[in-house]
Scaffold this active site. Structure first.
Site, PDB file in Angstrom:
ATOM      1  CB  VAL A   1      -0.992   0.034   1.202  1.00 50.03           C
ATOM      2  CG1 VAL A   1      -1.970  -1.117   1.144  1.00 50.03           C
ATOM      3  CG2 VAL A   1      -0.254   0.065   2.545  1.00 50.03           C
TER       4      VAL A   1
ATOM      5  CE1 TYR B   1      -0.877   1.540  14.931  1.00 52.45           C
ATOM      6  CE2 TYR B   1      -1.912   2.227  16.986  1.00 52.45           C
ATOM      7  CZ  TYR B   1      -1.930   1.452  15.832  1.00 52.45           C
ATOM      8  OH  TYR B   1      -2.982   0.612  15.578  1.00 52.45           O
TER       9      TYR B   1
HETATM   10  N1  LIG Z   1      -4.319  -5.214  17.150  1.00 51.60           N
HETATM   11  C1  LIG Z   1      -4.805  -4.129  17.756  1.00 51.60           C
HETATM   12  O1  LIG Z   1      -4.917  -4.059  18.999  1.00 51.60           O
HETATM   13  C2  LIG Z   1      -5.289  -2.956  16.934  1.00 51.60           C
HETATM   14  C3  LIG Z   1      -5.966  -1.924  17.595  1.00 51.60           C
HETATM   15  C4  LIG Z   1      -6.417  -0.834  16.855  1.00 51.60           C
HETATM   16  C5  LIG Z   1      -6.191  -0.773  15.494  1.00 51.60           C
HETATM   17  N2  LIG Z   1      -5.508  -1.782  14.880  1.00 51.60           N
HETATM   18  C6  LIG Z   1      -5.291  -1.664  13.437  1.00 51.60           C
HETATM   19  O2  LIG Z   1      -5.869  -2.780  12.787  1.00 51.60           O
HETATM   20  C7  LIG Z   1      -5.169  -3.026  11.569  1.00 51.60           C
HETATM   21  C8  LIG Z   1      -4.766  -4.492  11.494  1.00 51.60           C
HETATM   22  O3  LIG Z   1      -3.876  -4.774  12.565  1.00 51.60           O
HETATM   23  P1  LIG Z   1      -3.619  -6.238  13.143  1.00 51.60           P
HETATM   24  O4  LIG Z   1      -3.643  -6.124  14.609  1.00 51.60           O
HETATM   25  O5  LIG Z   1      -4.491  -7.216  12.453  1.00 51.60           O
HETATM   26  O6  LIG Z   1      -2.094  -6.419  12.719  1.00 51.60           O
HETATM   27  P2  LIG Z   1      -1.311  -7.608  11.987  1.00 51.60           P
HETATM   28  O7  LIG Z   1       0.108  -7.240  12.162  1.00 51.60           O
HETATM   29  O8  LIG Z   1      -1.798  -8.930  12.457  1.00 51.60           O
HETATM   30  O9  LIG Z   1      -1.748  -7.456  10.462  1.00 51.60           O
HETATM   31  C9  LIG Z   1      -1.361  -6.351   9.682  1.00 51.60           C
HETATM   32  C10 LIG Z   1      -1.364  -6.790   8.228  1.00 51.60           C
HETATM   33  O10 LIG Z   1      -1.004  -5.632   7.430  1.00 51.60           O
HETATM   34  C11 LIG Z   1      -0.099  -6.083   6.439  1.00 51.60           C
HETATM   35  N3  LIG Z   1       0.732  -4.987   5.948  1.00 51.60           N
HETATM   36  C12 LIG Z   1       1.719  -4.332   6.615  1.00 51.60           C
HETATM   37  N4  LIG Z   1       2.312  -3.465   5.801  1.00 51.60           N
HETATM   38  C13 LIG Z   1       1.689  -3.542   4.589  1.00 51.60           C
HETATM   39  C14 LIG Z   1       1.878  -2.897   3.338  1.00 51.60           C
HETATM   40  N5  LIG Z   1       2.851  -1.992   3.152  1.00 51.60           N
HETATM   41  N6  LIG Z   1       1.053  -3.220   2.307  1.00 51.60           N
HETATM   42  C15 LIG Z   1       0.089  -4.163   2.472  1.00 51.60           C
HETATM   43  N7  LIG Z   1      -0.125  -4.821   3.635  1.00 51.60           N
HETATM   44  C16 LIG Z   1       0.680  -4.512   4.677  1.00 51.60           C
HETATM   45  C17 LIG Z   1       0.729  -7.161   7.132  1.00 51.60           C
HETATM   46  O11 LIG Z   1       1.399  -7.995   6.188  1.00 51.60           O
HETATM   47  C18 LIG Z   1      -0.329  -7.891   7.940  1.00 51.60           C
HETATM   48  O12 LIG Z   1      -0.932  -8.948   7.217  1.00 51.60           O
HETATM   49  C19 LIG Z   1      -3.991  -2.043  11.564  1.00 51.60           C
HETATM   50  O13 LIG Z   1      -4.341  -0.904  10.816  1.00 51.60           O
HETATM   51  C20 LIG Z   1      -3.841  -1.679  13.019  1.00 51.60           C
HETATM   52  O14 LIG Z   1      -3.226  -0.436  13.202  1.00 51.60           O
HETATM   53  C21 LIG Z   1      -5.048  -2.874  15.566  1.00 51.60           C
END
Ligand SMILES: NC(=O)c1ccc[n+]([C@@H]2O[C@H](COP(=O)([O-])OP(=O)(O)OC[C@H]3O[C@@H](n4cnc5c(N)ncnc54)[C@H](O)[C@@H]3O)[C@@H](O)[C@H]2O)c1
Length: 259
Positions: free
Chosen positions: A67, A159
C-alpha cells in the site's frame, strides 16, 4: 439480513489478524474478497486467508499489494476494476505499529508508520474513489483507525499521530463523496489480540483488560462485525463515523471506590 452477493471487496492487510477476520466475514455473506497484502502467509500461521474462504465455499483471491507504493497501488486497482467489473467495497486495514515516545523515535520509525498507515490509506482510497466516480457507482470505504487516534497511548508517538490522521481523513473524504453515494467510515478498535499486540506482556495485557469496562480485549471478529455493518446497505446513512469497538475503553475507566 446482510447479503453482499455480487459485491467485490478489497481488504488490505487481509492475510493476518483483523484483516483476515474481515475478509472471511465479508465472504461469508457472499462478497468476492480480494485479500491484498505484502504476503499471502498469515503471520499467525494456518492456511492463507483466500484458501480458507474458498475451502468454506466462498469466493476469494490473493493479490500482492504494497500500500505504500503509489504507482503500484494504482495499477493493481486498475487491473482489479477492469477484470472484476468494478469494485464496491474497500477496507483500509493494512497497518504497522512501532514503539517509541517522541524522543526515542528516529526518522525511519516515524516515516514507516506514516507510509503504511496514512499514505497507504490515501493511495488505496484515491484509486477506489476514482474507479467509483468513473463508473458513477456507489460504494463503501471502511478505514481501520484506532482508540490511539482519540487518546494518547503511552510510548507510541508516531502510531497515535497516524491513527489521528486516519480519524479526520475519514471525515473529510466522507464529506467530499457523500452525495455520490460513496460512504466513508472507520472502525476504531481498542486492544485486539493479534500479532501486532504480541509485544504486550501478560501483566500489561491483564492491566489493559482491567481498564476496559467490558473487562476483556477485543477479538478480530469483534472488529470484523462492525466492518461488516459499515460495508453493508444497513449503513447507507452513516457518513464519516469512527465506530469505536473498544469495550468502552475510550468513554472512561472503571474505578472501584474504596469502602
Ligand atoms: N491489534 C490491535 O490491537 C489494533 C488496535 C487498533 C487498530 N488496529 C489496526 O488494525 C489493523 C490491522 O492490525 P492487526 O492487529 O491485524 O495487525 P497484523 O500485524 O496482524 O496485520 C497487519 C497486516 O497488514 C499487512 N501490511 C503491513 N504493511 C503492509 C503494506 N505496506 N502493504 C500491504 N499490507 C501490509 C501485514 O502484512 C499484515 O498482514 C492495523 O491498521 C492496526 O493499526 C489494531
Amino acid at each position: 439480513m446482510i447479503d453482499l452477493t455480487g459485491k467485490k471487496a478489497v481488504v488490505t492487510g487481509g492475510s493476518s489478524g483483523i484483516g483476515r477476520a474481515i475478509a472471511t466475514t465479508l465472504a461469508k455473506v457472499g462478497a468476492h474478497v480480494v485479500v491484498a497484502d505484502l504476503t499471502e502467509e498469515a503471520r499467525e500461521g494456518g492456511e492463507a486467508t483466500a484458501a480458507v474462504i474458498v475451502a468454506a465455499g466462498g469466493s476469494a483471491e490473493f493479490v500482492k499489494l504494497d500500500v505504500t507504493a503509489s504507482a503500484h497501488v494504482a495499477s493493481v486497482f486498475a487491473e482489479l476494476d477492469e477484470r472484476l467489473g468494478g469494485l464496491d467495497i474497500l477496507v483500509n486495514n493494512a497497518g504497522v505499529l512501532r514503539e517509541g515516545s517522541v524522543h526515542e523515535t528516529d526518522d525511519e520509525t516515524w516515516r514507516t508508520q506514516f507510509l503504511v498507515n496514512v499514505d497507504g490509506t490515501f493511495h488505496c482510497t484515491r484509486e477506489m474513489v476514482r474507479g467509483l466516480l468513473a463508473r458513477k457507482s456507489p460504494g463503501k470505504i471502511v478505514n481501520i483507525s484506532s482508540i490511539s487516534g482519540f487518546r494518547g497511548n503511552p510510548g507510541f508517538a508516531a502510531y497515535c499521530a497516524t491513527k489521528g490522521a486516519i480519524v479526520n481523513f475519514t471525515r473529510q473524504v466522507a464529506l467530499d463523496y457523500a452525495a455520490h453515494g460513496i460512504n466513508v467510515n472507520a472502525v476504531a478498535p481498542g486492544f485486539v489480540t493479534t500479532h501486532m499486540t504480541a509485544l504486550y506482556d501478560q501483566a500489561t495485557h491483564d492491566a489493559l483488560a482491567a481498564q476496559t469496562p467490558r473487562g476483556r480485549w477485543a477479538s478480530p471478529q469483534d472488529v470484523a462485525n462492525a466492518v461488516l455493518f459499515l460495508a453493508s446497505p444497513l449503513a447507507d446513512h452513516v457518513v464519516g463515523d469512527n465506530l469505536l469497538v473498544d469495550g468502552g475503553w475510550t468513554i472512561g475507566t472503571p474505578v472501584e471506590l474504596g469502602a
